[in-house]
Write a protein that holds these residues in place. Structure first.
Motif, PDB file in Angstrom:
ATOM      1  N   GLU A 328     -12.158  -9.126  -6.522  1.00 52.44           N
ATOM      2  CA  GLU A 328     -11.047  -8.697  -5.676  1.00 52.44           C
ATOM      3  C   GLU A 328     -10.388  -9.886  -4.991  1.00 52.44           C
ATOM      4  N   ILE A 329     -11.205 -10.817  -4.464  1.00 51.10           N
ATOM      5  CA  ILE A 329     -10.667 -11.974  -3.732  1.00 51.10           C
ATOM      6  C   ILE A 329      -9.957 -12.920  -4.686  1.00 51.10           C
ATOM      7  N   ARG A 330     -10.576 -13.196  -5.836  1.00 51.29           N
ATOM      8  CA  ARG A 330      -9.989 -14.167  -6.770  1.00 51.29           C
ATOM      9  C   ARG A 330      -8.657 -13.689  -7.351  1.00 51.29           C
ATOM     10  N   THR A 331      -8.473 -12.375  -7.477  1.00 54.83           N
ATOM     11  CA  THR A 331      -7.262 -11.841  -8.095  1.00 54.83           C
ATOM     12  C   THR A 331      -6.209 -11.414  -7.083  1.00 54.83           C
ATOM     13  N   MET A 332      -6.416 -11.728  -5.797  1.00 55.62           N
ATOM     14  CA  MET A 332      -5.428 -11.371  -4.783  1.00 55.62           C
ATOM     15  C   MET A 332      -4.137 -12.146  -5.027  1.00 55.62           C
ATOM     16  N   PRO A 333      -2.986 -11.473  -5.175  1.00 49.52           N
ATOM     17  CA  PRO A 333      -1.732 -12.202  -5.437  1.00 49.52           C
ATOM     18  C   PRO A 333      -1.026 -12.592  -4.142  1.00 49.52           C
ATOM     19  N   GLY A 334      -0.357 -13.738  -4.166  1.00 51.11           N
ATOM     20  CA  GLY A 334       0.548 -14.124  -3.085  1.00 51.11           C
ATOM     21  C   GLY A 334      -0.092 -14.341  -1.741  1.00 51.11           C
ATOM     22  N   VAL A 335      -1.338 -14.818  -1.695  1.00 47.78           N
ATOM     23  CA  VAL A 335      -1.995 -15.094  -0.415  1.00 47.78           C
ATOM     24  C   VAL A 335      -1.555 -16.467   0.086  1.00 47.78           C
ATOM     25  N   GLU A 336      -1.011 -16.526   1.301  1.00 46.05           N
ATOM     26  CA  GLU A 336      -0.561 -17.805   1.854  1.00 46.05           C
ATOM     27  C   GLU A 336      -1.767 -18.695   2.133  1.00 46.05           C
ATOM     28  N   GLY A 337      -1.624 -19.978   1.771  1.00 43.21           N
ATOM     29  CA  GLY A 337      -2.719 -20.909   1.998  1.00 43.21           C
ATOM     30  C   GLY A 337      -3.635 -21.078   0.818  1.00 43.21           C
ATOM     31  N   GLY A 338      -3.365 -20.376  -0.294  1.00 36.74           N
ATOM     32  CA  GLY A 338      -4.204 -20.529  -1.481  1.00 36.74           C
ATOM     33  C   GLY A 338      -5.638 -20.095  -1.245  1.00 36.74           C
ATOM     34  N   MET A 339      -6.598 -20.929  -1.699  1.00 39.01           N
ATOM     35  CA  MET A 339      -8.017 -20.600  -1.553  1.00 39.01           C
ATOM     36  C   MET A 339      -8.403 -20.500  -0.085  1.00 39.01           C
ATOM     37  N   ALA A 340      -7.847 -21.365   0.773  1.00 29.95           N
ATOM     38  CA  ALA A 340      -8.152 -21.289   2.204  1.00 29.95           C
ATOM     39  C   ALA A 340      -7.706 -19.944   2.779  1.00 29.95           C
ATOM     40  N   GLY A 341      -6.544 -19.444   2.340  1.00 34.33           N
ATOM     41  CA  GLY A 341      -6.085 -18.137   2.806  1.00 34.33           C
ATOM     42  C   GLY A 341      -6.994 -17.006   2.361  1.00 34.33           C
ATOM     43  N   LYS A 342      -7.489 -17.069   1.125  1.00 34.53           N
ATOM     44  CA  LYS A 342      -8.404 -16.036   0.641  1.00 34.53           C
ATOM     45  C   LYS A 342      -9.726 -16.082   1.396  1.00 34.53           C
ATOM     46  N   MET A 343     -10.222 -17.301   1.680  1.00 39.06           N
ATOM     47  CA  MET A 343     -11.463 -17.421   2.449  1.00 39.06           C
ATOM     48  C   MET A 343     -11.260 -16.931   3.889  1.00 39.06           C
ATOM     49  N   ARG A 344     -10.039 -17.115   4.410  1.00 39.04           N
ATOM     50  CA  ARG A 344      -9.753 -16.606   5.757  1.00 39.04           C
ATOM     51  C   ARG A 344      -9.904 -15.088   5.793  1.00 39.04           C
ATOM     52  N   LEU A 345      -9.395 -14.406   4.749  1.00 32.57           N
ATOM     53  CA  LEU A 345      -9.540 -12.946   4.682  1.00 32.57           C
ATOM     54  C   LEU A 345     -11.006 -12.542   4.609  1.00 32.57           C
ATOM     55  N   LEU A 346     -11.801 -13.260   3.781  1.00 31.20           N
ATOM     56  CA  LEU A 346     -13.215 -12.924   3.637  1.00 31.20           C
ATOM     57  C   LEU A 346     -13.965 -13.139   4.939  1.00 31.20           C
ATOM     58  N   TYR A 347     -13.747 -14.282   5.586  1.00 30.17           N
ATOM     59  CA  TYR A 347     -14.462 -14.574   6.836  1.00 30.17           C
ATOM     60  C   TYR A 347     -14.039 -13.611   7.941  1.00 30.17           C
ATOM     61  N   GLU A 348     -12.739 -13.333   8.017  1.00 28.25           N
ATOM     62  CA  GLU A 348     -12.278 -12.424   9.069  1.00 28.25           C
ATOM     63  C   GLU A 348     -12.842 -11.025   8.859  1.00 28.25           C
ATOM     64  N   ALA A 349     -12.882 -10.570   7.603  1.00 20.67           N
ATOM     65  CA  ALA A 349     -13.426  -9.242   7.318  1.00 20.67           C
ATOM     66  C   ALA A 349     -14.926  -9.183   7.584  1.00 20.67           C
ATOM     67  N   SER A 350     -15.661 -10.263   7.283  1.00 25.27           N
ATOM     68  CA  SER A 350     -17.118 -10.263   7.428  1.00 25.27           C
ATOM     69  C   SER A 350     -17.547 -10.441   8.875  1.00 25.27           C
ATOM     70  N   VAL A 351     -16.878 -11.366   9.595  1.00 23.12           N
ATOM     71  CA  VAL A 351     -17.351 -11.770  10.926  1.00 23.12           C
ATOM     72  C   VAL A 351     -16.861 -10.835  12.010  1.00 23.12           C
ATOM     73  N   THR A 352     -15.567 -10.466  11.963  1.00 25.57           N
ATOM     74  CA  THR A 352     -14.988  -9.679  13.058  1.00 25.57           C
ATOM     75  C   THR A 352     -15.265  -8.186  12.948  1.00 25.57           C
ATOM     76  N   SER A 353     -15.943  -7.776  11.878  1.00 30.37           N
ATOM     77  CA  SER A 353     -16.204  -6.340  11.704  1.00 30.37           C
ATOM     78  C   SER A 353     -17.522  -5.900  12.322  1.00 30.37           C
ATOM     79  N   CYS A 354     -18.304  -6.823  12.881  1.00 31.47           N
ATOM     80  CA  CYS A 354     -19.597  -6.464  13.468  1.00 31.47           C
ATOM     81  C   CYS A 354     -19.870  -7.375  14.655  1.00 31.47           C
ATOM     82  N   ASP A 355     -20.899  -7.000  15.441  1.00 27.42           N
ATOM     83  CA  ASP A 355     -21.262  -7.762  16.636  1.00 27.42           C
ATOM     84  C   ASP A 355     -22.297  -8.828  16.350  1.00 27.42           C
ATOM     85  N   ALA A 356     -22.798  -8.899  15.117  1.00 28.71           N
ATOM     86  CA  ALA A 356     -23.821  -9.900  14.781  1.00 28.71           C
ATOM     87  C   ALA A 356     -23.231 -11.302  14.862  1.00 28.71           C
TER      88      ALA A 356
END
Length: 465
Positions: A328-356
């Motif tokens: 899903e992440i590798r095939t995301m089209p038109g993400v600003e920032g390239g790989m850094a932008g895709k990693m931003r989505l992954l980190y934001e989804a993983s980290v900000t979704s829980c209190d851990a």
């Protein structure tokens, strides 16, 4: 030669080979011993020190071992047949050589905090070796030599310099292109200012060109004439009328075909819509609750598909496997920032979704993040994504920054050289529009970890000298 690993024994095209174990029993009485004749060759094929393999035999058999580095002689006290030693060798390969994920023997032994890991060069998976085995103590006291470390560092530095040179060349070309555009604009403005004078000059030039062409025609000696008779004029008019009529007929046929196709498409669409409506009505009669639930699920899926990609990734993290999320992440089209932008989505989804804590999230989802840590570009993208989370998405959690960075290093998700390079570039976060002040705050928070890594690097350099 035989295939490495019993699971691959019947694969005729398997490319990882090792010599077949050879051993012979020597001596008698209390001095009886087993000489593993080709232990060095086997260890070389497995890319492991021969002492590790020999010591594993001793630990499993409860016997003393002796290895002579000069001659390569490998001795295990006692009489042991080749069948038993082959079984132990297979167990060693399974535990200390093959990747626990893809079963590929192309792995490296890594030691972090008295723990032993296997890092796979093929798939990037990091395998945790059982710390209870006696051989672990021997490995910790006699760590493998990392002969390629300095060469790898040189290659990374060379790659960074190449990237910098490419960026500098791109800036130079950009400046030259701007200069050319400016020159063109100045010339255009100058022509406008010349006004009628320029137009007259241009007309004079054209007139001169026409005269030259006329003179060239006269030199050919050919005189061109048009038949002006009534019959010729009538024939030309008939030809023009026939061509125009044919064009009108063709155009009319095309428009008629298009209208027919549109009507046909409309009929098919209405028919399909009626069939779907009828089917939904029948389904609702048979199972109203199921139909409502299905419609709700479809609506939710549509929202996730068309909405915020962070929300979609959070949903995938709950009930999807790592391979689905990676695809899903590798095939995301038109993400600003390239790989850094895709990693931003992954980190934001993983980290900000829980209190851990962030470091706990990284450890829990280590295998997922490792899929994007197989090269320096992916590692740097993860650092920039972490910087974004701490500086923009969740600045209140900046106190977790040193723990998160140290965990990235310990899990081999980011190499030491990449961390040091990122720490020196305060503007690395410009790919994700991270404010300069936010980036400075993150680097200030992780400064103790960066200083510790620099000290380790200096100690390694002194040890090599």
């Amino acid at each position: 030669m035989q295939n490495i690993g019993a699971a691959n024994a019947d694969d005729a095209f398997y490319r990882y080979k090792m010599p077949k174990l050879q051993a012979k029993i020597e001596g008698r009485g209390n001095g009886i011993k087993t000489n593993v004749v080709n232990n060095v060759e086997i260890a070389k094929a497995l890319e492991r020190p021969p002492e590790y393999v020999l010591k594993y035999y001793g630990c499993e058999l409860g016997a003393q071992t002796n290895f002579d580095k000069a001659s390569g002689t490998s001795i295990v006290n006692g009489a042991h047949d080749m069948r038993k030693l082959s079984e132990l060798l297979e167990a060693f390969i399974k535990r200390y050589v093959c990747c626990y994920s893809c079963n590929n023997p192309e792995t490296q032994i890594k030691i972090k905090k008295e723990n032993i890991y296997l890092k796979c060069k093929a798939c990037g998976f990091v395998s945790d070796v059982d710390p209870r085995h006696k051989l672990n103590t021997f490995i910790l006291k006699n760590p493998p030599e990392n002969k390629l470390k300095k060469e790898e560092q040189k290659l990374k530095r060379a790659e960074e310099e190449r990237v910098k040179d490419a960026e500098a060349l791109g800036e130079k070309e950009k400046r030259e292109r701007k200069k050319k555009d400016k020159d063109k604009k100045d010339k255009k403005d100058k022509k406008k200012k010349d006004g009628n004078h320029g137009e007259d000059k241009e007309a004079g030039d054209k007139y001169s060109e026409v005269e030259e062409e006329d003179s060239g025609d006269e030199d050919d000696g050919v005189v061109w004439m048009t038949d002006t008779s009534a019959e010729a004029a009538s024939r030309r008019a008939q030809e023009q009328l026939t061509a125009a009529t044919a064009a009108m007929v063709t155009l009319g046929n095309i428009e008629a075909e298009q209208e027919a196709a549109i009507r046909r498409t409309e009929r098919e669409s209405r028919k399909t819509a009626e069939e779907e409506a009828h089917k939904k009505a029948e389904d609702a009669k048979r199972a109203p609750e199921e139909a409502v639930a299905q419609a709700s699920a479809e609506a939710q899926e549509t929202v996730l598909a068309n909405g915020d990609p962070v929300v979609r990734l959070r949903a995938l993290l709950v009930d999807k496997d790592a391979s689905t999320i990676v695809n899903e992440i590798r095939t995301m089209p038109g993400v600003e920032g390239g790989m850094a932008g895709k990693m931003r989505l992954l980190y934001e989804a993983s980290v900000t979704s829980c209190d851990a804590r962030i470091d706990q999230v990284l450890r829990a989802q280590k295998n997922l993040f490792a899929q994007f840590a197989q090269d320096a570009q992916g590692q740097l993208a993860q650092l920039i994504a972490l910087e974004y989370v701490l500086a923009v998405a969740a600045p209140g959690r900046i106190k977790e920054a040193p723990y998160a960075l140290k965990t990235l290093y310990e899990l081999d998700l980011v190499e030491e050289d990449v961390i040091l390079a990122w720490a020196q570039r305060a503007d690395a976060g410009k790919l994700l529009a991270i404010p300069i002040e936010g980036g400075k705050a993150v680097r200030k928070a992780v400064k103790p970890v960066v200083d510790w890594l620099r000290q380790q690097d200096d100690d390694d350099d002194e040890g090599c000298d």
